[in-house]
Design a protein around this motif. Structure first.
Motif, PDB file in Angstrom:
ATOM      1  N   LEU A  31      -0.577   5.988  17.540  1.00 48.30           N
ATOM      2  CA  LEU A  31      -0.857   5.322  16.252  1.00 48.30           C
ATOM      3  C   LEU A  31      -2.109   5.898  15.590  1.00 48.30           C
ATOM      4  O   LEU A  31      -2.122   6.125  14.375  1.00 48.30           O
ATOM      5  CB  LEU A  31      -1.000   3.819  16.460  1.00 48.30           C
ATOM      6  N   LEU A  32      -3.151   6.137  16.370  1.00 46.38           N
ATOM      7  CA  LEU A  32      -4.378   6.721  15.807  1.00 46.38           C
ATOM      8  C   LEU A  32      -4.142   8.141  15.297  1.00 46.38           C
ATOM      9  O   LEU A  32      -4.666   8.530  14.249  1.00 46.38           O
ATOM     10  CB  LEU A  32      -5.498   6.718  16.855  1.00 46.38           C
ATOM     11  N   ASN A  51      -2.219   7.895  12.059  1.00 45.59           N
ATOM     12  CA  ASN A  51      -3.150   7.467  11.006  1.00 45.59           C
ATOM     13  C   ASN A  51      -4.039   8.615  10.559  1.00 45.59           C
ATOM     14  O   ASN A  51      -4.316   8.760   9.363  1.00 45.59           O
ATOM     15  CB  ASN A  51      -4.008   6.302  11.490  1.00 45.59           C
ATOM     16  N   ILE A  77      -4.105   9.854   6.753  1.00 43.02           N
ATOM     17  CA  ILE A  77      -5.364   9.798   5.991  1.00 43.02           C
ATOM     18  C   ILE A  77      -5.780  11.194   5.545  1.00 43.02           C
ATOM     19  O   ILE A  77      -6.229  11.385   4.409  1.00 43.02           O
ATOM     20  CB  ILE A  77      -6.464   9.127   6.836  1.00 43.02           C
TER      21      ILE A  77
END
Length: 179
Positions: free
Chosen positions: A45-46, A49, A53
């Motif tokens: 998930l990180l 992201n 981003i």
């Protein structure tokens, strides 16, 4: 003029029969245990992201042309990227030379001859000021310093059972005993 001799390291014993066989050494660090489902989910998930981003920020920065925002946003994304990539490497690793404990901001490598024994301690779960306590493996060095590992019951690496904990403790103890 003599012909050049080419080394064939993969099948050396096929090409030369008089090559002495070296004792195999483990040079690459091996992780004690695998990443658990919770850690993998969080890291994936990180990472997603980070990609999202970064993509949105690149589009924004190319369309706006603001130098101050570019520098500030670039610094923020680079810091986030380093932390995410470092998160993928967290853990306790071993090889023939010693043990390496990689944390988010530090790395500690300890040769096997500097480790006196492996101890089992009772510590707070994740260092939280709650009354939750767990068993935690630590390495006691010859200078009487305790170095905490990533092996404890309740770890996000999937060490939720006594059997998993004892298996990882046994692996670490076997590496220490063999040296």
């Amino acid at each position: 003029m003599p012909e050049p001799q080419f080394q064939k390291p993969i099948f050396r014993n096929v090409w030369k029969s008089d090559v002495e066989v070296r004792i195999a050494e483990q040079l690459r660090y091996l992780r004690i245990g695998h990443r658990g489902l919770v850690r993998l989910t969080l890291l994936i998930l990180l990472t997603l992201n980070l990609v999202g981003i970064a993509a949105i920020s690149i589009v924004y920065l190319t369309s706006s042309g603001d130098l101050g925002a570019s520098i500030l946003l670039g610094f923020g994304i680079a810091t986030f990227a380093v932390l995410v990539f470092r998160g993928w490497m967290l853990g306790t690793y071993v090889n023939d030379a010693g043990c390496k404990i990689i944390r988010l901001l530090t790395t500690r490598a300890i040769p096997w001859n500097d480790i006196a024994k492996i101890e089992e301690l009772s510590s707070r779960l994740y260092g939280l000021p709650l009354r939750l306590r767990t068993r935690h493996l630590a390495m006691s060095t010859n200078s009487l310093e305790l170095v905490m590992t990533h092996i404890f019951i309740g770890s996000i690496d999937g060490i939720f059972t006594e059997e998993n904990y004892q298996m990882k403790k046994s692996l670490l103890q076997r590496w220490l005993d063999s040296k």
